[in-house]
Design a protein around this motif. Structure first.
Motif, PDB file in Angstrom:
ATOM      1  N   GLU A 219     -59.532 -33.815  24.939  1.00 26.74           N
ATOM      2  CA  GLU A 219     -58.476 -33.261  25.779  1.00 26.74           C
ATOM      3  C   GLU A 219     -57.127 -33.708  25.245  1.00 26.74           C
ATOM      4  O   GLU A 219     -56.951 -34.870  24.861  1.00 26.74           O
ATOM      5  N   VAL A 220     -56.193 -32.799  25.229  1.00 21.30           N
ATOM      6  CA  VAL A 220     -54.810 -33.109  24.877  1.00 21.30           C
ATOM      7  C   VAL A 220     -53.948 -32.602  26.024  1.00 21.30           C
ATOM      8  O   VAL A 220     -53.889 -31.402  26.287  1.00 21.30           O
ATOM      9  N   ILE A 221     -53.292 -33.523  26.710  1.00 19.24           N
ATOM     10  CA  ILE A 221     -52.559 -33.204  27.930  1.00 19.24           C
ATOM     11  C   ILE A 221     -51.153 -33.799  27.863  1.00 19.24           C
ATOM     12  O   ILE A 221     -50.994 -34.979  27.537  1.00 19.24           O
ATOM     13  N   PRO A 222     -50.112 -33.027  28.169  1.00 18.57           N
ATOM     14  CA  PRO A 222     -48.761 -33.610  28.207  1.00 18.57           C
ATOM     15  C   PRO A 222     -48.608 -34.553  29.395  1.00 18.57           C
ATOM     16  O   PRO A 222     -49.229 -34.357  30.432  1.00 18.57           O
ATOM     17  N   MET A 223     -47.793 -35.569  29.229  1.00 19.32           N
ATOM     18  CA  MET A 223     -47.586 -36.525  30.305  1.00 19.32           C
ATOM     19  C   MET A 223     -46.112 -36.867  30.428  1.00 19.32           C
ATOM     20  O   MET A 223     -45.349 -36.734  29.462  1.00 19.32           O
ATOM     21  N   PRO A 224     -45.665 -37.296  31.587  1.00 23.53           N
ATOM     22  CA  PRO A 224     -44.250 -37.671  31.758  1.00 23.53           C
ATOM     23  C   PRO A 224     -43.955 -38.978  31.051  1.00 23.53           C
ATOM     24  O   PRO A 224     -44.858 -39.761  30.747  1.00 23.53           O
ATOM     25  N   ASP A 225     -42.696 -39.220  30.805  1.00 21.33           N
ATOM     26  CA  ASP A 225     -42.276 -40.470  30.161  1.00 21.33           C
ATOM     27  C   ASP A 225     -42.151 -41.541  31.230  1.00 21.33           C
ATOM     28  O   ASP A 225     -41.152 -41.627  31.936  1.00 21.33           O
ATOM     29  N   ILE A 226     -43.188 -42.360  31.354  1.00 25.18           N
ATOM     30  CA  ILE A 226     -43.192 -43.395  32.390  1.00 25.18           C
ATOM     31  C   ILE A 226     -42.865 -44.775  31.825  1.00 25.18           C
ATOM     32  O   ILE A 226     -42.929 -45.768  32.534  1.00 25.18           O
ATOM     33  N   PHE A 227     -42.511 -44.839  30.540  1.00 28.36           N
ATOM     34  CA  PHE A 227     -42.176 -46.123  29.914  1.00 28.36           C
ATOM     35  C   PHE A 227     -40.750 -46.067  29.378  1.00 28.36           C
ATOM     36  O   PHE A 227     -40.513 -45.982  28.181  1.00 28.36           O
ATOM     37  N   GLN A 228     -39.802 -46.098  30.275  1.00 31.53           N
ATOM     38  CA  GLN A 228     -38.411 -45.922  29.876  1.00 31.53           C
ATOM     39  C   GLN A 228     -37.668 -47.232  29.674  1.00 31.53           C
ATOM     40  O   GLN A 228     -36.628 -47.258  29.033  1.00 31.53           O
ATOM     41  N   GLN A 229     -38.192 -48.333  30.222  1.00 36.36           N
ATOM     42  CA  GLN A 229     -37.498 -49.608  30.137  1.00 36.36           C
ATOM     43  C   GLN A 229     -38.311 -50.614  29.321  1.00 36.36           C
ATOM     44  O   GLN A 229     -39.543 -50.598  29.361  1.00 36.36           O
ATOM     45  N   PRO A 230     -37.653 -51.487  28.559  1.00 36.09           N
ATOM     46  CA  PRO A 230     -38.391 -52.529  27.827  1.00 36.09           C
ATOM     47  C   PRO A 230     -39.013 -53.525  28.807  1.00 36.09           C
ATOM     48  O   PRO A 230     -38.545 -53.704  29.924  1.00 36.09           O
ATOM     49  N   ALA A 231     -40.091 -54.156  28.377  1.00 36.62           N
ATOM     50  CA  ALA A 231     -40.782 -55.150  29.202  1.00 36.62           C
ATOM     51  C   ALA A 231     -40.391 -56.548  28.756  1.00 36.62           C
ATOM     52  O   ALA A 231     -40.402 -56.857  27.559  1.00 36.62           O
ATOM     53  N   ALA A 232     -40.011 -57.403  29.705  1.00 38.90           N
ATOM     54  CA  ALA A 232     -39.608 -58.769  29.391  1.00 38.90           C
ATOM     55  C   ALA A 232     -40.795 -59.536  28.819  1.00 38.90           C
ATOM     56  O   ALA A 232     -41.885 -59.533  29.397  1.00 38.90           O
ATOM     57  N   LEU A 233     -40.602 -60.191  27.686  1.00 37.28           N
ATOM     58  CA  LEU A 233     -41.662 -60.965  27.045  1.00 37.28           C
ATOM     59  C   LEU A 233     -41.767 -62.323  27.724  1.00 37.28           C
ATOM     60  O   LEU A 233     -40.826 -63.117  27.712  1.00 37.28           O
ATOM     61  N   VAL A 234     -42.909 -62.580  28.327  1.00 38.41           N
ATOM     62  CA  VAL A 234     -43.111 -63.804  29.085  1.00 38.41           C
ATOM     63  C   VAL A 234     -43.034 -65.014  28.163  1.00 38.41           C
ATOM     64  O   VAL A 234     -43.619 -65.035  27.086  1.00 38.41           O
ATOM     65  N   GLY A 235     -42.269 -66.004  28.594  1.00 37.35           N
ATOM     66  CA  GLY A 235     -42.106 -67.209  27.796  1.00 37.35           C
ATOM     67  C   GLY A 235     -40.892 -67.182  26.902  1.00 37.35           C
ATOM     68  O   GLY A 235     -40.548 -68.201  26.286  1.00 37.35           O
ATOM     69  N   TYR A 236     -40.225 -66.018  26.791  1.00 39.96           N
ATOM     70  CA  TYR A 236     -39.039 -65.877  25.935  1.00 39.96           C
ATOM     71  C   TYR A 236     -37.971 -65.149  26.746  1.00 39.96           C
ATOM     72  O   TYR A 236     -38.005 -63.922  26.895  1.00 39.96           O
ATOM     73  N   SER A 237     -37.028 -65.898  27.253  1.00 38.32           N
ATOM     74  CA  SER A 237     -36.037 -65.331  28.171  1.00 38.32           C
ATOM     75  C   SER A 237     -35.144 -64.293  27.515  1.00 38.32           C
ATOM     76  O   SER A 237     -34.567 -63.445  28.199  1.00 38.32           O
TER      77      SER A 237
END
Length: 886
Positions: A219-237
């Protein structure tokens, strides 16, 4: 970004997810636990699409492809979803063959697309025209049955999508056996396509001759862009992970505190959100709630239905109403993953009970590191009923000690909130591609019992069974002999916990099965777990009625709780008119319950020793699994070392406790009929009676011989963080020297009065084992010992004790002493402490003394072993306080 799903079939599989209707239907794979090995691995699950439509209004694309590989024409599955042939999307069909499975597993949700497949003997690509810069879900379905008499074990291959490796040397057959599943689905989200073409390349493995590739559905299905913000790396402020430009694999998607959400209830995005209870750690699982009718949950511009459906935000899990209890535990979930990857943990929040800031404030921990201090959902959202989500990233390496991710919440006491509590509504975990554009993990390894089941089945087949050829090499085949059926039943009993929980096996923490219902089989009103106890074990233990247990604990009154552990809560109770006992009750959602219940009874019903706990009896009525021990007056060793207000133990007391524990372990290794390896030696599992006599407890993870020195326990190592033998972790081969390593950590813990792991210390000091060895080799060990012991230990005694602990922590098991040698050295250390002026005997005399000591010890243990019916009244339960990770 695209998502790729893989399905793998297997006869031992069962209640699977319902397929959904609607083209956009998302998926989520789930891991299951193989009943035999406390450890099984990642599995993914289906979703269904009904029409060729856009997944969401947020996507401008209007394409989708639902292909039944090897089909000759359009087909409709059991949910009414239309599948089309894959031929026109193949770059070339000349090097492929259309085949039909010879056997239909009963757990298949539909014959479409599973019964047809396309076989490849050389590299072949599928090409799809897609809208540029659009994220996609790419879903692949696999059913590893027998096709044209091909050996299923030869079905090993690679899958690459636009340069990203999704599967590497992937064996559908091996994975199916390890996961006890009939089919597998995996979902990958790849970075948006720039060219407008998506190429999916399938290549037979070159690692073994005769390999072929196959696929059942795409299956090939289009999806919305739900990853718009960077994720803070735990342990590295100051660092973050750019999720938007990364390719991901969906690992987990949970509706925390609520029931599973089917794809057709996911706002058109067709994701499946599963119940979180199978992943909760320990007995302290908090409480669940649902938003009342007077609370309106509403989206904002930053959080839309593309992020999560309203059903996720309308239920939650909190810690409970008692602030004192909440301050003493973490609300914790544990997830199995692949090492050497970065993972994004997305947490969904919606505060629908409280209305003001600083009413509920808590800390968020990911893998024992602080991801967020002072989290206040109202402060983030601005008002009640407003969803928010937070992304955190963590890198898990092979040096981190385990292939798991821990997510924990704890009240922020320093903020003095109105309520000492925490809340979570939903949780997702995504694997991020590495620097080599790779998302592929290793194949899981079938558990020991499944391998034995397959061997037994083949043996039966060779003796003339009509069904052997039908079942093939699949463990727990449906028509096999009584032994194979019995083992299959054993596997399934572990699935029948809440949410369909499975025991671990392989190198993934298992997800639970397709079914969202609970199926409990009972025999004579007793839980099916009890039916697996040997008659000898049941005969040597007293069988308590549930009424006796409830009466002795005042119906499991919370005021009677004296500890919690991975198995469940521990209550102080009374039996027989006033005898104090410790009663350990299984948590219904514990993923280790059945195994630990069985192992504890099987082990302790046959063992009697002054320095091992004694089991009084058990209860197995109405689905309950309860163990009864004598009450231990002085609790665990750990609570007398640190993190308590109890007076510190003297050095002599500590030595005598270590000697007692060593005696118990030495007896396990050498005094019983078979070598018994404890596998979870730590200070919370060394218990103290009213006379301060040490007793080793908690045999839920123990393994018995006779062939353990050659056998692998599992690819997913069991034990506790900070105490795990690094050689056992690397080689996945368990020996008694693994207990010796763990005991070495205990010795330094006793000497230094600090935890085996302390994440609040500088990196080089986090691990007690590493730091103590460093100080011992530099000659600065005296600087880190317990201040209460400063100047109170004879130097010669300290030297001998430290040398013993150091040898226990040798990198290689062959370099470590036996537990008998450890015991001898500890007793010699005690002599040096009691007789500081005594001249140390010559080495040969010491060896003679050791030989005499060993002979006497053997006589003592032989006599102790005969006292089977004389229950030791100083024994106790396991894991009283703050148990470490399993």
């Amino acid at each position: 970004m695209f998502f790729c799903l893989l399905y793998i079939p297997l006869p031992v599989s069962s209640h699977f997810l319902l397929f959904l209707s609607n083209i956009s239907k998302g998926f989520f794979f789930r891991e299951m636990k193989s009943a035999c090995q406390i450890i099984v691995f990642v599995l993914f699950f289906p979703f269904t699409m009904n029409s060729i439509l856009v997944l969401s209004g947020s996507s401008e694309s209007n394409f989708s492809y639902i292909l039944s590989c090897g089909a000759s024409g359009d087909e409709t599955d059991a949910d009414g979803r239309k599948w089309t042939p894959d031929t026109k999307f193949l770059a070339s069909s000349d090097n492929s063959e259309i085949v039909t499975a010879l056997y239909q597993d009963p757990s298949l949700p539909s014959t479409v697309p599973y019964m047809n497949a396309r076989i490849f003997t050389s590299t072949t690509s599928y090409k799809f025209s897609v809208s540029p810069k659009t994220r996609l879900w790419l879903r692949l379905y696999f059913y590893p049955s027998t096709y044209n008499n091909l050996d299923p074990s030869k079905g090993c291959f690679y899958v690459v999508a636009n340069g990203f490796t999704l599967l590497k040397n992937f064996s559908a057959s091996i994975t199916a056996k390890a996961l006890t599943q009939a089919y597998i689905a995996r979902e990958f989200s790849l970075t948006p396509v720039e060219s407008g073409d998506l190429n999916v390349t399938i290549t037979p493995s070159t690692e073994q001759s005769g390999s072929y590739a196959f696929i059942n559905g795409i299956e090939v299905i289009p999806m919305p862009d739900i990853f718009q913000q960077p994720a803070a790396l735990v342990g590295y402020s100051d660092q973050s992970v750019d999720v938007q430009s990364s390719s991901l694999q969906t690992m987990y998607r949970l509706n925390v505190g609520g029931q599973s959400i089917a794809p057709n209830n996911d706002s058109g995005l067709a994701r499946t959100w599963y119940d979180d209870s199978p992943y909760l750690f320990g007995a302290a699982i908090g409480v669940t709630s649902e938003a009342g009718k007077n609370v309106r949950i509403q989206y904002s511009k930053d959080v839309t239905e593309d992020i999560a459906p309203l059903n996720v935000y309308s239920t939650a899990r909190t810690m409970g109403p008692d602030p004192k209890v909440n301050q003493n535990y973490n609300l914790t979930w544990v997830f199995q993953i692949d090492i050497n990857f970065t993972y994004v943990v997305r947490l969904h929040f919606c505060e629908y009970q409280l209305t003001k800031i600083n009413q509920r404030v808590f800390d968020i921990f990911v893998n024992n590191q602080t991801a967020q201090s002072g989290a206040d959902v109202i402060g983030w959202a601005g008002s009640r009923g407003m969803p928010v989500y937070k992304d955190y990233a963590a890198y898990v390496t092979d040096q981190s000690g385990d292939d798991e991710i821990w997510v924990a919440l704890h009240p922020t006491v320093s903020m003095k909130p109105e309520y000492y509590d925490a809340i979570l509504n939903g949780l997702e975990i995504f694997k991020v591609n590495d620097t080599n554009a790779n998302l592929a993990g290793p194949n899981p390894v079938p558990s020991e019992m499944l391998v034995e089941a397959e061997a037994a089945e083949k043996k039966f087949s060779s003796s003339g069974s009509k069904f052997g050829s039908l079942v093939g090499g699949v463990a727990g085949g449906l028509a096999g002999c009584a032994l194979a059926v019995a083992i299959a039943i054993f596997v399934h009993t572990k699935k029948n916990n809440v949410g369909g929980i499975h025991a671990k096996s392989g190198n993934w923490l298992p997800l639970y099965s397709h079914s969202n219902t609970t199926s409990k089989s009972t025999i004579s009103g007793k839980s099916n777990a009890s039916s697996h106890l040997s008659s000898l074990a049941a005969g040597l233990c007293r069988h308590f009625s549930l009424w006796e247990i409830k009466h002795g604990t005042k119906n499991f009154n919370e005021s009677k709780v004296i500890g919690v552990g991975g198995f469940g809560k521990v209550y102080k109770g009374t039996i027989d008119g006033g005898t104090e006992v410790a009663i350990k009750r299984s948590n219904p959602s514990s993923e280790q319950g059945v195994h630990e219940f069985q192992t504890e009874i099987e082990m302790l019903s046959k063992l009697r020793h002054r320095h091992l706990v004694s089991l009084i009896g058990f209860c197995e009525e109405d689905g309950e699994m309860i163990l009864v021990y004598d009450y231990m007056a002085n609790g665990t060793l750990r609570e007398h070392l640190y993190k308590s207000n109890k007076p510190p133990l003297s050095w002599k007391q500590r030595l005598e406790i270590c000697i007692g524990a060593a005696r118990g372990l030495h007896y396990l290794h050498t005094g019983a009929r078979y070598t018994i390896i404890h596998r979870d030696v730590k200070t919370t599992n060394i218990l103290l009676d009213e006379n301060w006599v040490a007793k080793v407890s908690d045999f839920g993870l123990s393994k018995t011989g006779p062939n353990l020195n050659e056998g692998h326990v599992s690819t997913m190592v069991k034990g506790s963080f900070g105490y795990l033998d690094p050689e056992y972790f690397r080689r996945q081969q368990l020996t008694e020297k693994s207990d010796v390593y763990s005991f070495g950590v205990v010795l330094f813990e006793v000497l230094c009065a600090r935890p085996a792991l302390n994440a609040n210390l500088p990196k080089e000091r986090v691990s007690l084992a590493d730091w103590a060895l460093h100080c011992q080799r530099k000659g600065t060990l005296h600087e880190i010992i317990d201040p209460h012991l400063t100047g109170k230990i004879n130097p010669e005694c300290l030297k001998k004790f430290a040398e013993t602990a150091e040898k226990c922590l040798s990198e290689h098991g062959i370099d470590r002493p036996s537990m008998g040698d450890v015991l001898w050295n500890l007793e010699f250390s005690l002599q040096l402490e009691e007789n500081p002026g005594r001249v140390v005997v010559a080495e040969n005399k010491a060896n003679d003394a050791y030989a005499t000591h060993t002979a006497l010890l053997g006589i003592e243990e032989e006599m102790a072993n005969k006292e089977v019916d004389d229950l030791n009244k100083n024994a106790v339960f396991s894991e009283l306080v703050n148990p470490e990770a399993r």
